[in-house]
Enzyme design. Structure first.
Site, PDB file in Angstrom:
ATOM      1  N   ASP A   1     -10.433   3.546   1.686  1.00 44.76           N
ATOM      2  CA  ASP A   1     -10.705   2.908   2.975  1.00 44.76           C
ATOM      3  C   ASP A   1     -11.462   3.881   3.951  1.00 44.76           C
ATOM      4  OD1 ASP A   1      -9.423   0.283   2.563  1.00 44.76           O
ATOM      5  OD2 ASP A   1      -7.181   1.028   3.079  1.00 44.76           O
TER       6      ASP A   1
ATOM      7  N   LYS B   1       0.830  -1.412  -0.150  1.00 46.85           N
ATOM      8  CA  LYS B   1      -0.050  -0.105   0.034  1.00 46.85           C
ATOM      9  C   LYS B   1       0.790   1.142   0.114  1.00 46.85           C
ATOM     10  CE  LYS B   1      -4.390  -1.536   2.114  1.00 46.85           C
ATOM     11  NZ  LYS B   1      -5.492  -1.026   2.967  1.00 46.85           N
TER      12      LYS B   1
END
Ligand code: ATR
Length: 280
Positions: free
Chosen positions: A102, A66
């Protein structure tokens, strides 16, 4: 030509994103496929070359890429930049753009499933890893006025707080990971969120002063396997409202789907896919 999407990570075999995204693509009548790609860290550069060669539309990014994916992207949007991580990449006209869904996914899940809006709320976050960072950012931008971070390793909580303190002064603080102080701070919380890995496969916190929370508090867990973690079970038994982790997985995926296709996916279809997969 079939639209090619996917997810990269290491490990990747247990990811529920392929089943969830493929069902949504099918329900939308799109000629598209979403594949899991097992990419180890040294293989990341080669994967990016494949994205260009295969003209992929985009992909999700999970552990451990990520942060490291960012150096290969042509641009990173403001949200992903602030969170410091990318979970969604769009490949368009030869350029790679990074996003992070997210934070929005978590806040949307809180709103839709628990009817909870973060505006003007006091919230305690357990954990200070990547998930905590995305959640803290989402809650601050949604107007939370008091975000408290508690983490086993104090230095990591302090670093997270410092990174947001400049943009959100007096709205994010570090509280010690210790039952007495946790209890005192729980007393003023509208929402308690577990972002740690505790709860995965049934593991549990040993001394969490849940009884100190106000009776109206909501208890949320990002862990979704099992769906009812020991923390959620204990909170339910004590009479608190609870919010399960499946929702964040669902809505972050829905936001990614929208980035790639430009259309809103069928949430019910995606939820059903996840529920079925988690029952197995
Ligand atoms: P993620 O990206 O999912 O947030 P991470 O960055 O590895 O994952 O963070 C894991 C979090 O779970 C950390 O806050 C970690 O605490 P430490 O910073 O002290 O390592 C927390 N965590 C993991 N196991 C834990 C345990 N047994 N008790 C308390 N916290 C735990």
């Amino acid at each position: 030509m079939t639209m090619l999407l996917g997810i990269i990570g290491d490990p990747i075999a247990h990811s529920l994103s392929p089943i969830m995204q493929n069902r949504a693509l099918e329900a939308a009548g799109l000629d598209a496929t979403y594949l899991p790609y097992h990419v180890r860290s040294p293989e990341l550069k080669a994967f990016i070359e494949d994205v260009h060669q295969q003209n992929m539309t985009g992909f999700n990014v999970t552990v451990p890429h990520k942060v490291s994916i960012m150096k290969y992207l042509d641009e990173v949007d403001e949200e992903a930049h602030q969170i410091g991580a990318v979970n969604t990449v769009l490949y368009h006209e030869g350029r790679l753009s990074g996003y992070n869904t997210d934070a929005r996914g978590y806040c949307r899940s809180l709103q839709e499933e628990a009817r909870f809006s973060a505006k003007d709320k006091a919230i305690c976050i357990l954990g200070a890893g990547g998930a905590a960072r995305a959640v803290a950012y989402g809650l601050l931008t949604a107007g939370a006025t008091n975000v408290m971070i508690a983490n086993r390793t104090a230095e990591k909580a302090e670093a997270l707080v410092q990174s947001f303190a400049h943009d959100y002064p007096h709205r994010i603080t570090h509280i010690p990971w210790e039952p007495k102080t946790l209890g005192e701070n729980f007393g003023k919380c509208d929402l308690l969120i577990n972002t740690t890995t505790v709860g995965l496969d049934g593991t549990r916190f040993d001394r969490l002063p849940l009884a100190q929370l106000p009776g109206t508090a909501l208890v949320s867990d990002l862990v979704y396997s099992p769906r009812e973690t020991p923390l959620l079970r204990e909170a339910k038994e004590a009479g608190f409202s609870t919010h399960e982790g499946l929702g964040m997985l669902l809505y972050q995926g829905a936001e990614s789907f929208r980035i790639w296709t430009g259309i809103e996916p069928d949430i019910k279809v995606m939820r059903k896919a996840l529920e079925e997969a988690l029952e197995k």
